[in-house]
Design a protein around this motif. Sequence first.
Motif, mmCIF file in Angstrom:
data_model
loop_
_atom_site.group_PDB
_atom_site.id
_atom_site.type_symbol
_atom_site.label_atom_id
_atom_site.label_comp_id
_atom_site.label_asym_id
_atom_site.label_seq_id
_atom_site.Cartn_x
_atom_site.Cartn_y
_atom_site.Cartn_z
ATOM 1 N N ASP A 80 -2.450 44.281 87.297
ATOM 2 C CA ASP A 80 -3.315 43.939 86.171
ATOM 3 C C ASP A 80 -2.499 43.083 85.212
ATOM 4 O O ASP A 80 -1.524 43.553 84.640
ATOM 5 C CB ASP A 80 -3.808 45.203 85.475
ATOM 6 C CG ASP A 80 -4.850 44.914 84.409
ATOM 7 O OD1 ASP A 80 -5.111 43.729 84.136
ATOM 8 O OD2 ASP A 80 -5.398 45.878 83.849
ATOM 9 N N GLU A 81 -2.885 41.846 85.069
ATOM 10 C CA GLU A 81 -2.126 40.904 84.254
ATOM 11 C C GLU A 81 -2.688 40.767 82.847
ATOM 12 O O GLU A 81 -2.355 39.821 82.134
ATOM 13 C CB GLU A 81 -2.075 39.558 84.962
ATOM 14 C CG GLU A 81 -1.347 39.647 86.293
ATOM 15 C CD GLU A 81 -1.395 38.360 87.083
ATOM 16 O OE1 GLU A 81 -2.196 37.469 86.738
ATOM 17 O OE2 GLU A 81 -0.622 38.247 88.032
ATOM 18 N N THR A 82 -3.503 41.708 82.411
ATOM 19 C CA THR A 82 -4.113 41.650 81.094
ATOM 20 C C THR A 82 -3.067 41.661 79.989
ATOM 21 O O THR A 82 -3.172 40.922 79.017
ATOM 22 C CB THR A 82 -5.080 42.827 80.907
ATOM 23 O OG1 THR A 82 -6.021 42.820 81.968
ATOM 24 C CG2 THR A 82 -5.820 42.741 79.595
ATOM 25 N N SER A 115 0.534 48.025 85.947
ATOM 26 C CA SER A 115 1.258 47.060 85.139
ATOM 27 C C SER A 115 2.736 47.354 85.275
ATOM 28 O O SER A 115 3.143 48.515 85.414
ATOM 29 C CB SER A 115 0.836 47.171 83.674
ATOM 30 O OG SER A 115 1.621 46.324 82.873
ATOM 31 N N THR A 122 -5.701 51.564 85.102
ATOM 32 C CA THR A 122 -7.090 51.951 85.319
ATOM 33 C C THR A 122 -7.360 52.079 86.807
ATOM 34 O O THR A 122 -6.599 51.580 87.626
ATOM 35 C CB THR A 122 -8.067 50.943 84.670
ATOM 36 O OG1 THR A 122 -9.399 51.435 84.757
ATOM 37 C CG2 THR A 122 -7.981 49.594 85.321
ATOM 38 N N LYS A 179 -3.382 46.875 92.818
ATOM 39 C CA LYS A 179 -3.424 45.489 92.349
ATOM 40 C C LYS A 179 -2.733 45.406 91.001
ATOM 41 O O LYS A 179 -2.749 46.354 90.222
ATOM 42 C CB LYS A 179 -4.861 44.994 92.220
ATOM 43 C CG LYS A 179 -5.566 44.828 93.536
ATOM 44 C CD LYS A 179 -6.879 44.137 93.379
ATOM 45 C CE LYS A 179 -7.525 43.931 94.748
ATOM 46 N NZ LYS A 179 -8.809 43.273 94.628
ATOM 47 N N TYR A 221 -5.253 49.695 89.364
ATOM 48 C CA TYR A 221 -4.637 48.590 88.647
ATOM 49 C C TYR A 221 -3.379 49.085 87.944
ATOM 50 O O TYR A 221 -3.416 50.074 87.220
ATOM 51 C CB TYR A 221 -5.611 47.990 87.640
ATOM 52 C CG TYR A 221 -6.783 47.317 88.303
ATOM 53 C CD1 TYR A 221 -6.679 46.016 88.769
ATOM 54 C CD2 TYR A 221 -7.986 47.994 88.495
ATOM 55 C CE1 TYR A 221 -7.746 45.393 89.396
ATOM 56 C CE2 TYR A 221 -9.057 47.381 89.120
ATOM 57 C CZ TYR A 221 -8.930 46.083 89.569
ATOM 58 O OH TYR A 221 -9.981 45.474 90.194
#
Length: 119
Positions: A95-97, A52, A37, A93, A50
């Motif tokens: 994103d650790e979701t 991953s 995102t 950054k 963001y």
Amino acid sequence: MAGWRMERVNQLILEEVAAVIQNDLRDPAIGFVTVLTVDTAPDLKNCTVYISQMGNEEERKASVEALNKAAAFVRRAIMPRLELRIVPALVFKLDETVERAARISALLKPGARVEGDLD
């Protein structure tokens, strides 16, 4: 700025940044990353991207560092592709979701033991 316009700007930046990362960046430290995102400031000065990446913590941190070092290159690469007067500065950054969701899923499985469980 209207909400629909920011959504369109965010989506356009996401697509172009992902294309540049996939096609133009050759740094092996970046590895295989997915752009999840983009959050652009209303004044279009700054944009948080963001990402991953699957792998261990060191690989993910190295990827974020490498992308932040290449942020100016990525910004210059997307400038001619965007039809914006101002192209925002990019900050990447992690994103650790996805990792959090996997951990929660593992915790919710009956009888599952996860590192850090309380007895």
